[in-house]
Scaffold this motif. Structure first.
Motif, mmCIF file in Angstrom:
data_model
loop_
_atom_site.group_PDB
_atom_site.id
_atom_site.type_symbol
_atom_site.label_atom_id
_atom_site.label_comp_id
_atom_site.label_asym_id
_atom_site.label_seq_id
_atom_site.Cartn_x
_atom_site.Cartn_y
_atom_site.Cartn_z
ATOM 1 N N ASP A 69 0.828 -1.219 0.000
ATOM 2 C CA ASP A 69 0.000 0.000 0.000
ATOM 3 C C ASP A 69 0.860 1.266 0.000
ATOM 4 N N THR A 85 2.502 1.830 -3.348
ATOM 5 C CA THR A 85 1.511 2.307 -4.324
ATOM 6 C C THR A 85 1.268 3.805 -4.142
ATOM 7 N N LEU A 86 1.160 4.218 -2.892
ATOM 8 C CA LEU A 86 0.935 5.650 -2.633
ATOM 9 C C LEU A 86 2.145 6.484 -3.053
ATOM 10 N N ASN A 128 1.937 6.292 -7.123
ATOM 11 C CA ASN A 128 0.717 6.761 -7.797
ATOM 12 C C ASN A 128 0.190 8.083 -7.255
ATOM 13 N N VAL A 129 0.576 8.427 -6.028
ATOM 14 C CA VAL A 129 0.078 9.695 -5.470
ATOM 15 C C VAL A 129 1.220 10.713 -5.380
ATOM 16 N N THR A 148 -6.225 0.461 -2.101
ATOM 17 C CA THR A 148 -5.271 1.568 -2.240
ATOM 18 C C THR A 148 -5.071 1.922 -3.710
ATOM 19 N N TYR A 149 -4.982 0.888 -4.560
ATOM 20 C CA TYR A 149 -4.812 1.174 -5.991
ATOM 21 C C TYR A 149 -6.003 1.976 -6.499
ATOM 22 N N SER A 177 -5.918 5.459 -5.183
ATOM 23 C CA SER A 177 -4.847 6.269 -5.777
ATOM 24 C C SER A 177 -5.238 6.731 -7.177
ATOM 25 N N LYS A 178 -5.989 5.890 -7.890
ATOM 26 C CA LYS A 178 -6.410 6.255 -9.244
ATOM 27 C C LYS A 178 -7.522 7.310 -9.196
ATOM 28 N N TYR A 229 -7.659 9.556 -6.859
ATOM 29 C CA TYR A 229 -6.878 10.762 -6.555
ATOM 30 C C TYR A 229 -6.339 11.371 -7.855
ATOM 31 N N GLN A 230 -5.736 10.522 -8.691
ATOM 32 C CA GLN A 230 -5.152 11.026 -9.937
ATOM 33 C C GLN A 230 -6.211 11.713 -10.803
#
Ligand SMILES: NC(=O)c1ccc[n+]([C@@H]2O[C@H](COP(=O)([O-])OP(=O)(O)OC[C@H]3O[C@@H](n4cnc5c(N)ncnc54)[C@H](OP(=O)(O)O)[C@@H]3O)[C@@H](O)[C@H]2O)c1
Length: 249
Positions: free
Chosen positions: A96, A99-100, A103-104, A146-147, A150-151, A153-154
């Motif tokens: 997690d 990933t953050l 991706n973040v 989390t994925y 995060s997406k 968020y994007q």
């Protein structure tokens, strides 16, 4: 000659789209942590490809990015493909947090840097910030919390940057590309089945079209556009009962 920089171009969609633009005669800057595939691309198109190492989680990422822009003689389009993620129903914190980071944090770092480049150069020709998000960002998906967050968020971040550009009169188009499942290293296709799985060769021209047409948001493909439109209508008491999974082969 147009100039594009692809971040996360060592494999998958980024590699294919970068190769296609190089073949079309664009000047192409490519970056990732694995530089061997980037060097191979450069030797295939020595006149129009430049490459550099960039780890989007590292504090020197922006410096390497700006150096690459300079070596390319400027940038018209930034395509951000760097991304990671897993199915993580056991909520392994290491997965997690990584990933953050990518991706973040990394995503924000690179989109910010591209925005500032376009703002500061006050480019006469319209610039473009394009990024690959995912259909996973359109709903909270339990097995990859989390994925999918995060997406999401994007997706919101790009929408906000598009508004900011309008407010600040920055001459830049913002393009969000949301693919469904694509057969790349990101997925575990040898062990799991993925519904409506698409090949990189099928997806790449659709990404390129979205960039060339300066689309604000595009979902790849139309089947996934229908699926995501429908699942957004599902109320939460029903959504929580739907057990999304990628069945083992
Ligand atoms: N495959 C799918 O089903 C699918 C669906 C929707 C959206 N997406 C998204 O599409 C994007 C591209 O993924 P892909 O499917 O083409 O998978 P991929 O082949 O694994 O490509 C991921 C790219 O990101 C780069 N990357 C990862 N961590 C990085 C870091 N810390 N710094 C810089 N670059 C980094 C990788 O390069 P290095 O490892 O060499 O650094 C690689 O070039 C990702 O954002 C992914 O979330 C994928």
């Amino acid at each position: 000659m147009k100039r594009i920089i692809v971040i996360g171009a060592s494999s998958g969609m980024g590699y294919k789209v970068a190769s296609d633009f190089a073949r079309m005669g664009w000047k192409v800057g490519v970056s990732a942590r694995r530089t061997e595939p980037l060097a191979a691309l450069q030797s295939q198109y020595p006149d129009n490809v430049q490459y550099t190492y960039i780890d989007v989680t590292a504090s020197d990422a922006v410096k390497h990015f700006y150096d690459l822009i300079e070596r390319l003689g400027g940038m018209d389009v930034m395509l951000l493909c760097a991304g990671t993620g897993w199915n993580n129903p056991e909520l392994d914190p290491a997965k997690d947090m990584h990933t953050l980071q990518v991706n973040v944090m990394g995503f924000t770092r690179m989109v910010n840097a591209a925005y500032k480049y376009f703002k500061d150069t006050a480019n006469v020709n319209r610039g473009q910030i394009a990024a690959i998000t995912s259909i996973a960002g359109t709903k909270g998906i339990g097995i990859s919390a989390t994925y999918s967050a995060s997406k999401a968020y994007q997706s919101r971040y790009l929408q906000a940057i598009d508004q900011l550009a309008h407010q600040q009169h920055v001459n830049v188009a913002v393009t969000e590309i949301r693919p469904g499942f694509v057969n790349t290293d990101l997925l575990d296709v040898s062990r799991h089945n993925y519904p409506m799985l698409m090949s990189v060769d099928y997806v790449a021209p659709r990404i390129e079209r979205a960039i060339l047409r300066r689309r604000r948001v595009t979902t790849i493909d139309s089947r996934w556009a229908v699926v995501t439109a429908l699942w957004r209508l599902i109320p939460n008491p029903i959504w929580r009962r739907i057990a999304l999974d990628n069945p083992a082969k």
